[in-house]
Design a protein around this motif. Structure first.
Motif, PDB file in Angstrom:
ATOM      1  N   PHE A  72      14.836  -8.136  25.867  1.00  0.00           N
ATOM      2  CA  PHE A  72      14.586  -9.450  25.267  1.00  0.00           C
ATOM      3  C   PHE A  72      14.853 -10.553  26.283  1.00  0.00           C
ATOM      4  N   GLU A  73      15.997 -10.474  26.975  1.00  0.00           N
ATOM      5  CA  GLU A  73      16.399 -11.528  27.898  1.00  0.00           C
ATOM      6  C   GLU A  73      15.535 -11.577  29.148  1.00  0.00           C
ATOM      7  N   GLN A  74      14.910 -10.469  29.494  1.00  0.00           N
ATOM      8  CA  GLN A  74      14.068 -10.432  30.684  1.00  0.00           C
ATOM      9  C   GLN A  74      12.586 -10.504  30.340  1.00  0.00           C
ATOM     10  N   ALA A  75      12.294 -10.852  29.083  1.00  0.00           N
ATOM     11  CA  ALA A  75      10.924 -11.062  28.594  1.00  0.00           C
ATOM     12  C   ALA A  75      10.046  -9.821  28.710  1.00  0.00           C
ATOM     13  N   ARG A  76      10.664  -8.629  28.712  1.00  0.00           N
ATOM     14  CA  ARG A  76       9.872  -7.399  28.734  1.00  0.00           C
ATOM     15  C   ARG A  76       9.400  -7.038  27.339  1.00  0.00           C
ATOM     16  N   SER A  77      10.134  -7.507  26.327  1.00  0.00           N
ATOM     17  CA  SER A  77       9.702  -7.319  24.945  1.00  0.00           C
ATOM     18  C   SER A  77      10.214  -8.505  24.132  1.00  0.00           C
ATOM     19  N   GLU A  78       9.644  -8.660  22.947  1.00  0.00           N
ATOM     20  CA  GLU A  78      10.026  -9.764  22.073  1.00  0.00           C
ATOM     21  C   GLU A  78      10.777  -9.220  20.869  1.00  0.00           C
ATOM     22  N   PRO A  79      11.819  -9.936  20.443  1.00  0.00           N
ATOM     23  CA  PRO A  79      12.509  -9.510  19.224  1.00  0.00           C
ATOM     24  C   PRO A  79      11.600  -9.712  18.021  1.00  0.00           C
ATOM     25  N   ASP A  80      11.667  -8.786  17.069  1.00  0.00           N
ATOM     26  CA  ASP A  80      10.866  -8.959  15.860  1.00  0.00           C
ATOM     27  C   ASP A  80      11.470 -10.062  14.995  1.00  0.00           C
ATOM     28  N   ALA A 114       9.896 -18.315  27.063  1.00  0.00           N
ATOM     29  CA  ALA A 114      10.700 -19.283  26.304  1.00  0.00           C
ATOM     30  C   ALA A 114      11.584 -18.560  25.304  1.00  0.00           C
ATOM     31  N   LEU A 115      11.050 -17.532  24.659  1.00  0.00           N
ATOM     32  CA  LEU A 115      11.830 -16.750  23.701  1.00  0.00           C
ATOM     33  C   LEU A 115      12.953 -16.003  24.415  1.00  0.00           C
ATOM     34  N   ALA A 116      12.681 -15.477  25.606  1.00  0.00           N
ATOM     35  CA  ALA A 116      13.708 -14.775  26.384  1.00  0.00           C
ATOM     36  C   ALA A 116      14.846 -15.733  26.731  1.00  0.00           C
ATOM     37  N   ARG A 117      14.493 -16.945  27.096  1.00  0.00           N
ATOM     38  CA  ARG A 117      15.518 -17.947  27.421  1.00  0.00           C
ATOM     39  C   ARG A 117      16.362 -18.270  26.197  1.00  0.00           C
ATOM     40  N   GLU A 118      15.707 -18.360  25.050  1.00  0.00           N
ATOM     41  CA  GLU A 118      16.433 -18.648  23.807  1.00  0.00           C
ATOM     42  C   GLU A 118      17.430 -17.532  23.490  1.00  0.00           C
ATOM     43  N   VAL A 119      17.010 -16.275  23.663  1.00  0.00           N
ATOM     44  CA  VAL A 119      17.905 -15.141  23.404  1.00  0.00           C
ATOM     45  C   VAL A 119      19.109 -15.221  24.337  1.00  0.00           C
ATOM     46  N   ARG A 120      18.855 -15.472  25.621  1.00  0.00           N
ATOM     47  CA  ARG A 120      19.955 -15.563  26.579  1.00  0.00           C
ATOM     48  C   ARG A 120      20.900 -16.716  26.242  1.00  0.00           C
ATOM     49  N   LEU A 121      20.359 -17.850  25.841  1.00  0.00           N
ATOM     50  CA  LEU A 121      21.200 -18.995  25.503  1.00  0.00           C
ATOM     51  C   LEU A 121      22.071 -18.714  24.277  1.00  0.00           C
ATOM     52  N   VAL A 122      21.532 -17.993  23.299  1.00  0.00           N
ATOM     53  CA  VAL A 122      22.335 -17.611  22.128  1.00  0.00           C
ATOM     54  C   VAL A 122      23.517 -16.766  22.587  1.00  0.00           C
ATOM     55  N   ARG A 123      23.234 -15.769  23.430  1.00  0.00           N
ATOM     56  CA  ARG A 123      24.312 -14.901  23.913  1.00  0.00           C
ATOM     57  C   ARG A 123      25.322 -15.697  24.733  1.00  0.00           C
ATOM     58  N   VAL A 159      13.044 -10.218  12.094  1.00  0.00           N
ATOM     59  CA  VAL A 159      14.397 -10.049  11.554  1.00  0.00           C
ATOM     60  C   VAL A 159      15.447 -10.269  12.643  1.00  0.00           C
ATOM     61  N   VAL A 160      15.210  -9.765  13.828  1.00  0.00           N
ATOM     62  CA  VAL A 160      16.154  -9.955  14.939  1.00  0.00           C
ATOM     63  C   VAL A 160      16.211 -11.435  15.315  1.00  0.00           C
ATOM     64  N   ARG A 161      15.068 -12.106  15.288  1.00  0.00           N
ATOM     65  CA  ARG A 161      15.057 -13.542  15.595  1.00  0.00           C
ATOM     66  C   ARG A 161      15.867 -14.327  14.572  1.00  0.00           C
ATOM     67  N   VAL A 162      15.763 -13.957  13.300  1.00  0.00           N
ATOM     68  CA  VAL A 162      16.557 -14.618  12.258  1.00  0.00           C
ATOM     69  C   VAL A 162      18.042 -14.354  12.506  1.00  0.00           C
ATOM     70  N   PHE A 163      18.394 -13.116  12.827  1.00  0.00           N
ATOM     71  CA  PHE A 163      19.789 -12.759  13.096  1.00  0.00           C
ATOM     72  C   PHE A 163      20.324 -13.538  14.299  1.00  0.00           C
ATOM     73  N   LEU A 164      19.510 -13.658  15.343  1.00  0.00           N
ATOM     74  CA  LEU A 164      19.934 -14.424  16.519  1.00  0.00           C
ATOM     75  C   LEU A 164      20.149 -15.894  16.168  1.00  0.00           C
ATOM     76  N   ARG A 165      19.296 -16.437  15.316  1.00  0.00           N
ATOM     77  CA  ARG A 165      19.470 -17.825  14.888  1.00  0.00           C
ATOM     78  C   ARG A 165      20.759 -17.974  14.092  1.00  0.00           C
ATOM     79  N   MET A 166      21.069 -16.972  13.263  1.00  0.00           N
ATOM     80  CA  MET A 166      22.316 -17.001  12.496  1.00  0.00           C
ATOM     81  C   MET A 166      23.521 -16.948  13.446  1.00  0.00           C
ATOM     82  N   ILE A 167      23.437 -16.126  14.469  1.00  0.00           N
ATOM     83  CA  ILE A 167      24.512 -16.043  15.463  1.00  0.00           C
ATOM     84  C   ILE A 167      24.675 -17.390  16.166  1.00  0.00           C
ATOM     85  N   LEU A 168      23.569 -18.023  16.496  1.00  0.00           N
ATOM     86  CA  LEU A 168      23.615 -19.320  17.167  1.00  0.00           C
ATOM     87  C   LEU A 168      24.330 -20.356  16.301  1.00  0.00           C
ATOM     88  N   GLU A 169      24.007 -20.361  15.013  1.00  0.00           N
ATOM     89  CA  GLU A 169      24.579 -21.366  14.117  1.00  0.00           C
ATOM     90  C   GLU A 169      26.043 -21.105  13.786  1.00  0.00           C
TER      91      GLU A 169
END
Length: 126
Positions: A87-95, A54-63, A97-107
């Motif tokens: 991140f996008e292929q769910a091999r690792s999770e963003p920490d 689900a997190l990987a999908r969220e990262v891809r959708l932001v991009r 701070v990166v998740r906050v930055f991605l949310r900022m990019i989304l907004e």
């Protein structure tokens, strides 16, 4: 190299023939679940794996919302390309701070880009 091609656009609904649709509609939920659990090539996912997907999908959708390719997005927001792909292929999770930055990019992608440029110019001035 394979000559297989796909005509379905990512995110569009799958199209089944009437025969396939009838066959699938005839299977009960219990039977479908039993068949899935019996498939050795399709083990059930853990809650952790589902969460990571689900997190990987969220990262891809932001991009994708920015309209940028992976290399463009990685360069614009100073995220390593290999890291973004992981991140996008769910091999690792963003920490966190990166998740906050991605949310900022989304907004507000433009504001995030301006802040990146500001920090970049300050770092170059030092």
């Amino acid at each position: 190299m394979s000559k297989t091609s796909f005509s379905r656009k990512r995110g569009s609904a799958l199209r089944f023939s009437d025969k396939d649709r009838e066959r699938l509609n005839g299977i009960s939920d219990e039977k479908a679940e039993a068949q899935a659990l019996a498939d050795p090539d399709n083990p059930p996912l853990t809650e952790g794996q589902l969460s990571r997907m689900a997190l990987a999908r969220e990262v891809r959708l932001v991009r994708e919302k920015t309209g940028l390719s992976q290399p463009q997005f990685a360069a614009r927001y100073h995220i390593g390309l290999a890291r973004l792909r992981d991140f996008e292929q769910a091999r690792s999770e963003p920490d966190f701070v990166v998740r906050v930055f991605l949310r900022m990019i989304l907004e507000d992608p433009n504001k995030a880009h301006r802040l990146v440029k500001l920090v970049e110019s300050e770092a170059n001035a030092s």
